[in-house]
Motif scaffolding. Sequence first.
Motif, PDB file in Angstrom:
ATOM      1  N   ARG A 192       0.830  -1.203   0.000  1.00 20.61           N
ATOM      2  CA  ARG A 192       0.000   0.000   0.000  1.00 20.61           C
ATOM      3  C   ARG A 192       0.865   1.252   0.000  1.00 20.61           C
ATOM      4  NH1 ARG A 192       0.307  -1.963   5.124  1.00 20.61           N
ATOM      5  NH2 ARG A 192       0.607  -0.459   6.834  1.00 20.61           N
ATOM      6  N   GLU A 193       0.283   2.331  -0.528  1.00 22.40           N
ATOM      7  CA  GLU A 193       0.940   3.631  -0.512  1.00 22.40           C
ATOM      8  C   GLU A 193       0.561   4.356   0.775  1.00 22.40           C
ATOM      9  OE1 GLU A 193       1.490   5.169  -4.967  1.00 22.40           O
ATOM     10  OE2 GLU A 193      -0.605   4.784  -4.470  1.00 22.40           O
ATOM     11  N   VAL A 194       1.568   4.956   1.420  1.00 25.01           N
ATOM     12  CA  VAL A 194       1.347   5.660   2.673  1.00 25.01           C
ATOM     13  C   VAL A 194       2.078   7.000   2.620  1.00 25.01           C
ATOM     14  CG1 VAL A 194       1.127   3.509   3.982  1.00 25.01           C
ATOM     15  CG2 VAL A 194       3.371   4.601   3.772  1.00 25.01           C
ATOM     16  N   PRO A 195       1.686   7.937   3.467  1.00 24.17           N
ATOM     17  CA  PRO A 195       2.424   9.204   3.529  1.00 24.17           C
ATOM     18  C   PRO A 195       3.855   8.967   3.998  1.00 24.17           C
ATOM     19  CG  PRO A 195       0.276   9.385   4.615  1.00 24.17           C
ATOM     20  CD  PRO A 195       0.502   7.929   4.356  1.00 24.17           C
ATOM     21  N   GLY A 196       4.757   9.835   3.572  1.00 24.06           N
ATOM     22  CA  GLY A 196       6.140   9.726   4.013  1.00 24.06           C
ATOM     23  C   GLY A 196       7.113   9.878   2.867  1.00 24.06           C
ATOM     24  N   PRO A 197       8.393   9.795   3.156  1.00 22.14           N
ATOM     25  CA  PRO A 197       9.417   9.952   2.122  1.00 22.14           C
ATOM     26  C   PRO A 197       9.238   8.943   0.991  1.00 22.14           C
ATOM     27  CG  PRO A 197      10.399   9.969   4.310  1.00 22.14           C
ATOM     28  CD  PRO A 197       8.976   9.574   4.496  1.00 22.14           C
ATOM     29  N   VAL A 198       9.445   9.405  -0.232  1.00 26.86           N
ATOM     30  CA  VAL A 198       9.291   8.556  -1.412  1.00 26.86           C
ATOM     31  C   VAL A 198      10.332   7.443  -1.408  1.00 26.86           C
ATOM     32  CG1 VAL A 198       9.550   8.516  -3.934  1.00 26.86           C
ATOM     33  CG2 VAL A 198       8.238  10.346  -2.835  1.00 26.86           C
ATOM     34  N   ASN A 199       9.873   6.210  -1.644  1.00 30.59           N
ATOM     35  CA  ASN A 199      10.807   5.086  -1.777  1.00 30.59           C
ATOM     36  C   ASN A 199      10.534   4.254  -3.025  1.00 30.59           C
ATOM     37  OD1 ASN A 199       8.494   3.658  -1.138  1.00 30.59           O
ATOM     38  ND2 ASN A 199       9.336   2.650   0.681  1.00 30.59           N
ATOM     39  N   ALA A 200       9.592   4.737  -3.872  1.00 28.48           N
ATOM     40  CA  ALA A 200       9.240   3.989  -5.080  1.00 28.48           C
ATOM     41  C   ALA A 200       8.963   4.965  -6.213  1.00 28.48           C
ATOM     42  CB  ALA A 200       8.015   3.118  -4.822  1.00 28.48           C
ATOM     43  N   ARG A 201       9.663   4.743  -7.331  1.00 28.81           N
ATOM     44  CA  ARG A 201       9.493   5.618  -8.504  1.00 28.81           C
ATOM     45  C   ARG A 201       9.385   4.752  -9.756  1.00 28.81           C
ATOM     46  NH1 ARG A 201      11.052  10.993  -7.904  1.00 28.81           N
ATOM     47  NH2 ARG A 201      11.657  11.051 -10.112  1.00 28.81           N
ATOM     48  N   THR A 202       8.375   5.037 -10.583  1.00 29.69           N
ATOM     49  CA  THR A 202       8.160   4.285 -11.822  1.00 29.69           C
ATOM     50  C   THR A 202       7.830   5.253 -12.952  1.00 29.69           C
ATOM     51  OG1 THR A 202       7.201   2.450 -10.541  1.00 29.69           O
ATOM     52  CG2 THR A 202       6.876   2.421 -12.929  1.00 29.69           C
ATOM     53  N   ALA A 203       8.599   5.191 -14.027  1.00 28.28           N
ATOM     54  CA  ALA A 203       8.288   5.963 -15.229  1.00 28.28           C
ATOM     55  C   ALA A 203       7.267   5.178 -16.051  1.00 28.28           C
ATOM     56  CB  ALA A 203       9.544   6.214 -16.047  1.00 28.28           C
TER      57      ALA A 203
END
Length: 295
Positions: A192-203
């Motif tokens: 799941r996506e949660v608030p906080g620092p980004v740890n996942a990036r997808t183009a």
Amino acid sequence: MDPVRVRLPEADASGTGTVRGWLLARFPASAAELADLFATGGIVDDGGRPLPPGAPFVPGAAVWYHRALPEEPELPGDLPVLHEDEWLLAVDKPHGLPTTPRGGFVAQSALVKLRRARGEDRLSPLHRLDRGTAGVLLLSRDPATRGRFQTLFQDRAVAKEYEALAPHDPDLVLPRVVASRIVKDRTCLQAREVPGPVNARTAVERAGAPFADDDGCWVRYRLRPETGRTHQIRVHLASLGVPVRHDPLYPRVLPAGAAGPPLQLLARRVSFVHPVTGVPLSLASGRRLACGDGR
């Protein structure tokens, strides 16, 4: 399958003073299996010496044994070799086959199938593809250099390209980079996506013309994950409102055991500089998604 290693605690809670007694007390559900292993010399110490049933309990010592494999349904086992050298093996994993033993599948996993077929007990996966995802899978053949390949993934020096078949949304603005924080724990099937620092990036970009069938309007997407969080691509596409076709987990979890068509997600290409030879490699899957656009 690798052997099970069990380290004995500092105290024998069974009160028997034997390795056999402690194991039976610790793993009562495996009593029959353990009895057979002791009878056949299948439980050994760190030196590989079989332990007799009366072997004394030694605090902190380790014992090793191979667990009996349960009966498993046969899963797809076609694993074409894409590249092979002294240090690396790359195969084209089919949909529906786990990368490593997990859940109810041990022998029916890419790792065990390859170890058995090739007679290579030292094979070890360098990354993991979900059971439903097909495509390029890299494995180490040499424990001495495995860390050098793993460092490539840690340093994000491996370029990964995926393809997915998902709903066509003409209002979705692409290309774009989806960035969020994804967490996954064992208490839930979904990440799941949660608030906080980004740890996942997808183009994300479209990679073909839309097409329609009886189930809707679809398009092929090209995805380049910059990170490697669990279910990252599936979570990000679902968050855009275009979940991967036939995904049993996103946006909602389907009933357990519900059989369906293959997840339309493919690890199309993996590119990197070989850390031992220095030669650039770009390894592409020969598999195809049912994209309806001539591919």
